[in-house]
Design a protein around this motif. Structure first.
Motif, short mmCIF file in Angstrom:
data_model
loop_
_atom_site.label_atom_id
_atom_site.label_comp_id
_atom_site.label_asym_id
_atom_site.label_seq_id
_atom_site.Cartn_x
_atom_site.Cartn_y
_atom_site.Cartn_z
N ILE A 1 -11.00 1.73 -1.23
CA ILE A 1 -10.78 1.12 0.09
C ILE A 1 -12.04 1.29 0.93
O ILE A 1 -12.46 2.41 1.22
CB ILE A 1 -9.59 1.77 0.81
N THR B 1 -8.44 1.61 8.35
CA THR B 1 -8.55 2.01 6.94
C THR B 1 -7.19 2.34 6.35
O THR B 1 -6.88 1.95 5.22
CB THR B 1 -9.50 3.21 6.81
N ALA C 1 -0.27 3.66 -8.04
CA ALA C 1 -1.67 3.45 -7.64
C ALA C 1 -2.09 4.49 -6.61
O ALA C 1 -1.26 4.99 -5.84
CB ALA C 1 -1.87 2.04 -7.09
N ALA D 1 2.78 6.48 -5.31
CA ALA D 1 1.45 6.05 -4.88
C ALA D 1 0.86 7.17 -4.03
O ALA D 1 1.54 8.15 -3.70
CB ALA D 1 1.52 4.75 -4.09
N ALA E 1 -5.38 0.36 3.27
CA ALA E 1 -4.91 1.06 2.08
C ALA E 1 -3.46 0.70 1.76
O ALA E 1 -3.11 0.43 0.60
CB ALA E 1 -5.05 2.57 2.27
N ALA F 1 -4.95 4.87 -3.53
CA ALA F 1 -5.96 4.25 -2.69
C ALA F 1 -6.95 5.34 -2.27
O ALA F 1 -6.59 6.28 -1.56
CB ALA F 1 -5.33 3.61 -1.45
N LEU G 1 -7.60 2.42 -6.57
CA LEU G 1 -8.04 1.34 -5.69
C LEU G 1 -9.03 1.88 -4.66
O LEU G 1 -8.72 2.79 -3.89
CB LEU G 1 -6.83 0.73 -4.95
N ILE H 1 -10.09 6.72 -0.26
CA ILE H 1 -10.71 6.39 1.02
C ILE H 1 -11.90 7.28 1.35
O ILE H 1 -12.92 6.81 1.82
CB ILE H 1 -9.66 6.48 2.15
N SER I 1 -3.42 2.81 -11.35
CA SER I 1 -4.58 2.10 -10.78
C SER I 1 -5.25 2.95 -9.72
O SER I 1 -4.57 3.61 -8.92
CB SER I 1 -4.15 0.77 -10.15
N ILE J 1 -2.43 7.92 -0.86
CA ILE J 1 -3.61 7.57 -0.07
C ILE J 1 -4.45 8.84 -0.01
O ILE J 1 -4.03 9.84 0.57
CB ILE J 1 -3.23 7.08 1.33
N ARG K 1 -3.25 -2.79 0.34
CA ARG K 1 -3.67 -2.86 -1.06
C ARG K 1 -2.62 -2.27 -1.99
O ARG K 1 -2.37 -2.80 -3.08
CB ARG K 1 -4.99 -2.10 -1.24
N LEU K 2 -2.01 -1.17 -1.59
CA LEU K 2 -0.97 -0.54 -2.42
C LEU K 2 0.22 -1.48 -2.58
O LEU K 2 0.79 -1.60 -3.67
CB LEU K 2 -0.53 0.79 -1.81
#
Length: 329
Positions: free
Chosen positions: A270, A133, A241, A219, A137, A243, A268, A245, A266, A221, A140-141
């Motif tokens: 995950i 995971t 962005a 960014a 992430a 992510a 996102l 989770i 953004s 996570i 994607r970032l």
């Protein structure tokens, strides 16, 4: 042939409990590949399955364990043969389908991934669902434009499984990672993994709450969700962005549109459960080339199948650091 499994069952009064049992192969669910399991992992979702919380398990008796690694025992699918090392994460194994808390598992070949070269089955479970995971992430970032020179990357829930692997991966990839955690006693361990600095959760949440706050993070996570994610979005730099989770702090998201329409931020999502095969292979390959398993060793705890009920309570209470590996033999 017989094997040991941790079987979770629900009594007539609704109480869920788990105990070691000796089973035979005819108890295994449908599938076209049988795997001798060497190692499994303990994840937050496993804690829910073992305790009956969250309603993830609908049919009892059940064998939990959403990820495992081992060796193919027999296969009806041409992609795998006896002796092949494999790893499984996701596909609702351990929830709707019997999982890895046993010495043997039977699954659909489509759910397996060949063990990446250079990793042992134990290594694969140090990574596990959490590490996969984290890598998904980061991928994607980066696809959204993140580069190491963009600035600080915040990792929330940093002392948990996803958080610790994310810190290690980010550090090896040249990012300046900041660990946000409600457990400051783990600060030194998180810095040793790759965190550039530690941000206490209480300090983060105590900052004045405004519709749009000072931009700090290139960014993030986020493993936590809830109020923390809502606040975090307001602090992301232009074009950055987040992510998302996890939801350990809740599923509600209270925010406003300003971060999105004034800073082009953004959000996102995950998901590691239903990721297509190609994305899994790509992520596992990059993990095998990037993660410093030796440096991560201090964040690993080993237990046997009989230790799972106690460990399930700890992970739900936020008392687990890093990864818990489950020996099946």
């Amino acid at each position: 042939m017989s094997f040991q499994a941790l079987v979770t069952d629900r009594s007539a009064d609704g109480k869920v409990s788990s105990a070691l049992q000796t089973l035979t192969d005819d108890r295994l669910p449908q599938g076209n590949v049988t795997v001798d399991v060497d190692w499994a992992g303990l994840n937050y979702k496993d804690g829910l399955c073992l305790t009956g919380a969250g309603g993830l398990v609908r049919n009892y008796p059940h064998v939990a364990g959403i990820d495992f690694a081992g060796t193919v025992r027999d296969s009806e699918d041409s992609r795998y043969k006896a002796g092949d090392p494999v790893v499984l994460t996701g596909w609702r194994v351990g929830e709707a389908h019997w999982g890895g808390y046993a010495q043997r598992a039977r699954v659909n070949a489509d759910w397996l991934v060949p063990l990446p070269q250079g990793l042992t089955t134990r290594d694969a479970m140090i990574v596990g669902t959490a590490g996969l995971t984290a890598m998904l992430a980061i991928n994607r970032l980066e696809a959204a434009g993140l580069k190491p020179d963009a600035g600080e990357v915040l990792v929330t829930g940093a002392a948990g499984g996803v958080g610790t692997v994310a810190l290690s991966l980010l550090g090896k990839l040249g990012y300046k990672a900041v660990a946000l955690s409600g457990r400051p006693e783990h600060g030194d361990s998180l810095k040793a993994l790759g965190a550039d600095s530690i941000l206490p959760r209480d300090e983060f949440l105590a900052q004045p709450d405004k519709p749009l706050e000072s931009a700090r993070w290139a960014a993030a996570i986020d493993n936590v969700g809830g109020p923390l994610l809502g606040k975090l979005l307001k602090q992301v730099k232009y074009g950055g962005a987040v992510a998302a989770i996890g939801n350990a702090a809740g599923i509600e998201l209270n925010t406003n549109v300003l971060p999105f329409i004034l800073r082009a931020v953004s959000l996102l999502g995950i998901d590691s459960v239903m990721q297509p095969y190609e994305a899994r292979i790509s992520a596992w390959s990059r993990i095998s080339q990037t993660l410093d398993l030796a440096a991560y060793g201090a964040m690993v705890e080993e237990i046997g199948l009989d230790g799972l009920p106690e460990a399930a309570g700890r992970i739900l209470a936020g008392q687990v650091k890093g990864r818990v590996l489950v020996r099946t033999r």
